[in-house]
Write a protein that holds these residues in place. Sequence first.
Motif, PDB file in Angstrom:
ATOM      1  N   TYR A   1       0.790  -1.228   0.000  1.00  0.00           N
ATOM      2  CA  TYR A   1       0.000   0.000   0.000  1.00  0.00           C
ATOM      3  C   TYR A   1       0.826   1.284   0.000  1.00  0.00           C
ATOM      4  N   LEU A   2       2.138   1.159   0.070  1.00  0.00           N
ATOM      5  CA  LEU A   2       2.983   2.351   0.075  1.00  0.00           C
ATOM      6  C   LEU A   2       3.669   2.510  -1.280  1.00  0.00           C
ATOM      7  N   GLY A   3       3.887   3.750  -1.662  1.00  0.00           N
ATOM      8  CA  GLY A   3       4.645   4.022  -2.863  1.00  0.00           C
ATOM      9  C   GLY A   3       3.900   3.820  -4.161  1.00  0.00           C
ATOM     10  N   ARG A   4       2.578   3.796  -4.113  1.00  0.00           N
ATOM     11  CA  ARG A   4       1.796   3.621  -5.334  1.00  0.00           C
ATOM     12  C   ARG A   4       0.480   4.375  -5.202  1.00  0.00           C
TER      13      ARG A   4
ATOM     14  N   THR B   1     -10.343   5.000   1.766  1.00  0.00           N
ATOM     15  CA  THR B   1      -9.271   6.004   1.762  1.00  0.00           C
ATOM     16  C   THR B   1      -7.999   5.430   2.382  1.00  0.00           C
ATOM     17  N   PHE B   2      -6.876   5.983   1.952  1.00  0.00           N
ATOM     18  CA  PHE B   2      -5.598   5.569   2.515  1.00  0.00           C
ATOM     19  C   PHE B   2      -5.529   5.934   3.995  1.00  0.00           C
TER      20      PHE B   2
ATOM     21  N   PHE C   1       7.357   7.449   5.699  1.00  0.00           N
ATOM     22  CA  PHE C   1       7.703   7.036   4.340  1.00  0.00           C
ATOM     23  C   PHE C   1       7.562   8.203   3.365  1.00  0.00           C
ATOM     24  N   GLU C   2       6.496   8.967   3.490  1.00  0.00           N
ATOM     25  CA  GLU C   2       6.308  10.118   2.599  1.00  0.00           C
ATOM     26  C   GLU C   2       7.447  11.118   2.763  1.00  0.00           C
TER      27      GLU C   2
ATOM     28  N   VAL D   1      12.806   3.715  -4.106  1.00  0.00           N
ATOM     29  CA  VAL D   1      12.088   3.915  -2.840  1.00  0.00           C
ATOM     30  C   VAL D   1      10.642   3.456  -2.958  1.00  0.00           C
ATOM     31  N   THR D   2       9.961   3.846  -4.037  1.00  0.00           N
ATOM     32  CA  THR D   2       8.562   3.457  -4.192  1.00  0.00           C
ATOM     33  C   THR D   2       8.422   1.960  -4.432  1.00  0.00           C
TER      34      THR D   2
END
Length: 373
Positions: free
Chosen positions: A22-25, A87-88, A104-105, A122-123
Amino acid sequence: MSWTTPSDVVALLRKRWDAGAYLGRPWEPVAVPLRGPRPGELADRFGEAQDWVRRWEQVDLVRLERVRTGGRVIGTNEIPRRVWIDTFEGLCALLRVGPAARRFEHLLELTGRRFPALTGWVTAHPMKTLEAADDWERLLAVVRWIETCPPGLYLRQVDVPGVDTKFVERHRGILTELLELRVDPVDGVPRTDFAGRFRFRRKPDYVRFRMLDGSRIGGFGELTVRAEEFLAPPARRIFVLENEVTYLALPETPGAAAILGGGYGVGVLERMDWPAEVELVYWGDIDTHGFAILDRFRRRFPHVRSVLMDQDTLLAHRVHWMTEPKPTRQPLGALTAEESALYRDLISDVYGPAVRLEQERVRFSAVRRALGP
């Protein structure tokens, strides 16, 4: 009860999160199918089914998708068949990972400012990035330093605040992946050799040897020199041994010298040409790895002769047998027929489980007879 519970869904989402799903996309709403009561179960377990539905209705942060089901006995009912996380932010709240997501952001934004070419990595590897979060700025600084440094330095010379060789070693895997996106590694050098792959100097190999005939080289009877500077000692016969004390205790032998091999250290000699011109005698432990070293040595120099690595020596020292911790079973094609037979006996446990005779346990009278003129 086999119906899907809220904790089941959280566990599934957590597993996906830990895998970096779920991260980086770009965010897309997440749907999770639910296993709920079948029509027949509604009639038999109606109260339990009502409790199950109420539990889901009390869960915040998810949207329930329902389906009509039932029959003549209990009528038509709507029960949840799928949950949606729209939602994220809702996903982060449900999994309680908001701080990690924000971190992460931040790391992604930091990388974009300092090294735009690395944002794709990273992503693609969000969890690796988070695992290295505390060291991320220094990692980027190391990549920049190595990218611009001249070749031929030692890793010890990496000059980045807060970075030493142990830092580089600890993060060798992630640094390798990042550097491969910025510099061209040396062809043919494996990823496990970080220094060689990125043009750093390796710690030099050394050769330790002593003359056995009483002669001196520059006034010394024993020397340790860099491998690349090691020339053939003035001897017609060279003994290569593995045990240091045995090497030091070797008797005087005319026209001979001894080299301390140190396990698989015969690899240092493999890079030289002069051993092909002298008599080579190898003596190692009588165990599977001792024969593996002999096999490797003989593949480079076919004229290598072994001593005290035979069945008679093994059986004459039964009282000194030990157990080899991790025997090898690799095929060895450069052994003589006698050596191969003993090697097969060792890997087959003919004499007992993982029998081993270390060379320092061989009686010194046998050493004198075997290594004499």
